[in-house]
Design a protein around this motif. Sequence first.
Motif, PDB file in Angstrom:
ATOM      1  N   LEU A   1       0.961  -1.267   0.015  1.00  0.00           N
ATOM      2  CA  LEU A   1       0.014  -0.106   0.020  1.00  0.00           C
ATOM      3  C   LEU A   1       0.959   1.235  -0.056  1.00  0.00           C
ATOM      4  O   LEU A   1       1.969   1.142   0.530  1.00  0.00           O
ATOM      5  CB  LEU A   1      -1.068   0.106   1.231  1.00  0.00           C
ATOM      6  CG  LEU A   1      -1.952  -1.154   1.395  1.00  0.00           C
ATOM      7  CD1 LEU A   1      -2.641  -0.842   2.706  1.00  0.00           C
ATOM      8  CD2 LEU A   1      -3.011  -1.016   0.147  1.00  0.00           C
ATOM      9  N   GLY A   2       0.332   2.175  -0.546  1.00  0.00           N
ATOM     10  CA  GLY A   2       1.066   3.638  -0.676  1.00  0.00           C
ATOM     11  C   GLY A   2       0.165   4.893  -0.738  1.00  0.00           C
ATOM     12  O   GLY A   2      -0.998   4.605  -0.800  1.00  0.00           O
ATOM     13  N   GLN A   3       0.493   6.022  -0.451  1.00  0.00           N
ATOM     14  CA  GLN A   3      -0.154   6.938  -0.256  1.00  0.00           C
ATOM     15  C   GLN A   3      -0.564   7.385  -1.861  1.00  0.00           C
ATOM     16  O   GLN A   3      -1.607   8.222  -1.918  1.00  0.00           O
ATOM     17  CB  GLN A   3       0.592   8.420   0.135  1.00  0.00           C
ATOM     18  CG  GLN A   3       0.849   8.296   1.567  1.00  0.00           C
ATOM     19  CD  GLN A   3      -0.246   8.152   2.196  1.00  0.00           C
ATOM     20  OE1 GLN A   3      -1.389   9.084   2.287  1.00  0.00           O
ATOM     21  NE2 GLN A   3      -0.585   7.227   3.571  1.00  0.00           N
ATOM     22  N   ASN A   4       0.052   6.897  -3.015  1.00  0.00           N
ATOM     23  CA  ASN A   4      -0.411   6.826  -4.272  1.00  0.00           C
ATOM     24  C   ASN A   4       0.104   5.679  -5.044  1.00  0.00           C
ATOM     25  O   ASN A   4       0.761   5.040  -4.382  1.00  0.00           O
ATOM     26  CB  ASN A   4       0.081   8.157  -4.847  1.00  0.00           C
ATOM     27  CG  ASN A   4       1.450   8.518  -4.734  1.00  0.00           C
ATOM     28  OD1 ASN A   4       2.359   7.659  -4.880  1.00  0.00           O
ATOM     29  ND2 ASN A   4       2.020   9.648  -3.989  1.00  0.00           N
ATOM     30  N   VAL A   5      -0.216   5.813  -6.274  1.00  0.00           N
ATOM     31  CA  VAL A   5      -0.122   4.587  -6.967  1.00  0.00           C
ATOM     32  C   VAL A   5       1.533   4.378  -7.169  1.00  0.00           C
ATOM     33  O   VAL A   5       2.079   3.400  -6.891  1.00  0.00           O
ATOM     34  CB  VAL A   5      -0.325   4.727  -8.485  1.00  0.00           C
ATOM     35  CG1 VAL A   5       0.141   3.604  -9.280  1.00  0.00           C
ATOM     36  CG2 VAL A   5      -2.088   4.398  -8.283  1.00  0.00           C
ATOM     37  N   GLN A   6       2.334   5.694  -7.348  1.00  0.00           N
ATOM     38  CA  GLN A   6       3.809   5.601  -7.457  1.00  0.00           C
ATOM     39  C   GLN A   6       4.330   4.910  -6.175  1.00  0.00           C
ATOM     40  O   GLN A   6       5.328   4.135  -6.300  1.00  0.00           O
ATOM     41  CB  GLN A   6       4.325   6.937  -7.800  1.00  0.00           C
ATOM     42  CG  GLN A   6       5.912   6.930  -7.913  1.00  0.00           C
ATOM     43  CD  GLN A   6       6.443   8.329  -8.441  1.00  0.00           C
ATOM     44  OE1 GLN A   6       5.615   9.204  -8.420  1.00  0.00           O
ATOM     45  NE2 GLN A   6       7.611   8.338  -8.798  1.00  0.00           N
ATOM     46  N   GLU A   7       3.853   5.352  -5.143  1.00  0.00           N
ATOM     47  CA  GLU A   7       4.341   5.061  -4.022  1.00  0.00           C
ATOM     48  C   GLU A   7       4.182   3.573  -3.576  1.00  0.00           C
ATOM     49  O   GLU A   7       5.370   2.817  -3.066  1.00  0.00           O
ATOM     50  CB  GLU A   7       4.015   5.893  -2.555  1.00  0.00           C
ATOM     51  CG  GLU A   7       4.560   5.467  -1.328  1.00  0.00           C
ATOM     52  CD  GLU A   7       3.983   6.333  -0.238  1.00  0.00           C
ATOM     53  OE1 GLU A   7       3.686   5.622   0.664  1.00  0.00           O
ATOM     54  OE2 GLU A   7       4.112   7.463  -0.316  1.00  0.00           O
ATOM     55  N   ALA A   8       3.204   2.843  -3.766  1.00  0.00           N
ATOM     56  CA  ALA A   8       2.679   1.695  -3.822  1.00  0.00           C
ATOM     57  C   ALA A   8       3.594   0.759  -4.812  1.00  0.00           C
ATOM     58  O   ALA A   8       4.198  -0.299  -4.217  1.00  0.00           O
ATOM     59  CB  ALA A   8       1.216   1.549  -4.121  1.00  0.00           C
ATOM     60  N   ARG A   9       3.614   1.339  -5.928  1.00  0.00           N
ATOM     61  CA  ARG A   9       4.324   0.367  -6.682  1.00  0.00           C
ATOM     62  C   ARG A   9       5.987   0.384  -6.444  1.00  0.00           C
ATOM     63  O   ARG A   9       6.487  -0.507  -6.611  1.00  0.00           O
ATOM     64  CB  ARG A   9       4.541   1.027  -8.109  1.00  0.00           C
ATOM     65  CG  ARG A   9       3.103   1.035  -8.991  1.00  0.00           C
ATOM     66  CD  ARG A   9       2.933   1.520 -10.283  1.00  0.00           C
ATOM     67  NE  ARG A   9       3.940   0.926 -11.162  1.00  0.00           N
ATOM     68  CZ  ARG A   9       4.210   1.417 -12.327  1.00  0.00           C
ATOM     69  NH1 ARG A   9       3.655   2.451 -13.049  1.00  0.00           N
ATOM     70  NH2 ARG A   9       5.021   0.777 -13.281  1.00  0.00           N
TER      71      ARG A   9
END
Length: 415
Positions: A392-400
């Motif tokens: 999980l992340g605060q946004n897609v980039q962070e999650a990836r």
Amino acid sequence: MANQDRALGTPYGKHPTRALLLGSGELGKEVAIALTRLGVRVIAADSYEGAPAQQVAHEAHVLDMSDAQALAELIAEVQPDIIIPEIEAIATQVLFDAERAGIHVVPSATIASICMDREALRRLASDDLGLPTSPHRFAGSLEELRAGAQAVGFPCVVKPVMSSSGHGQSVVRDASGIDAAWQEAQQGRRAHHDGDVSRVIVEQLVDLDYELTMLTVSSSAGIVVCTPIGQRQQDGDYRESWQPADVPADVLQESGRIAREAVRGLVQRAKTDTAWGVFGVELFVLTDGSVLFNEVSPRPHDTGMVTMISQRLSEFDLHARAILGVPVTEGHVALAMPAHTAAASHAIVVSGEGEVEFSDLDAALARPSTDVRIFAKPRVAGHRRMGVALALGQNVQEARIAATQVTQALHTEIV
């Protein structure tokens, strides 16, 4: 068998619901776990011993599922209430025979047959349902392929009508590459036998911006669609996926419409009231924002593994519920993440020859919002998907990035 007649909760009893998995890979493993949690007795079949789903099932069998006689004998021995095809290399006629005998084939024998044949599926989507697709032609000979390529224009893509994961697929830049593409399609198609000729599809190489997977659930409550999943592929095979995909409102609306129409069309073709389960509808979004139907898998999708961390009910839980006649509504497919949060999955692909050992799990999962699934496939030969990282992340980039870091921290060794 009607839902109310199914015996749940006693998988070792005299009259449990019996589900036969045809294909026991990582997706089948999660389906088996979801079904066993609901008290179903699971029998897992595959072409090799020790396949992932076989490790968690109540029974395991090894056979060539494209061998009609062997498959029919297995069904007669197991006497399942439900047959769940998890792969495409299956003797489909046996599924029709099983259905006529009163066995529930998921989602139906007709749907399984259509979805494993690109020609049948594309004709349904384009000709019958009027869904937008890339310009295409079908060919049963080299000469027909040459004419079809000229009609759709270069560059184009040539694929066998029966294959998966990019096998037998070629990008052709000009007419000089057609002969090689024909040979590649013949060699890479499913159930290849010397002397046989496979029909192919030739499609215009469209101006692709990105791809989406729309997990679509058909259940006793009707058809609902999950939040769109973005993805990255390599060599025709999934490597990353994330949810929710950041798409404009008009793309979201059109993607949902196409997914529902595609599944509704398949369900109508089945001519049964129990054409239930998860469908992975694959879509192309072009640089001009238009959305095209590509393909659909009548089962959980590899890119949908992200739902194991993004949704309260993963695609596997949804599949199990739908199969058993449980209604699946919009609330069941909702995301279960905090607002302004995204989820990602990253395939753990190992190259080499031998048995794979994993270590450094503590470092890989040091971040609380991460997880991992080790598929426990017996061995790798060449390269093989052996696990998946989730984050999980605060946004897609962070999650990836977080999912990628899990794969990098997890040490693999071939022994």
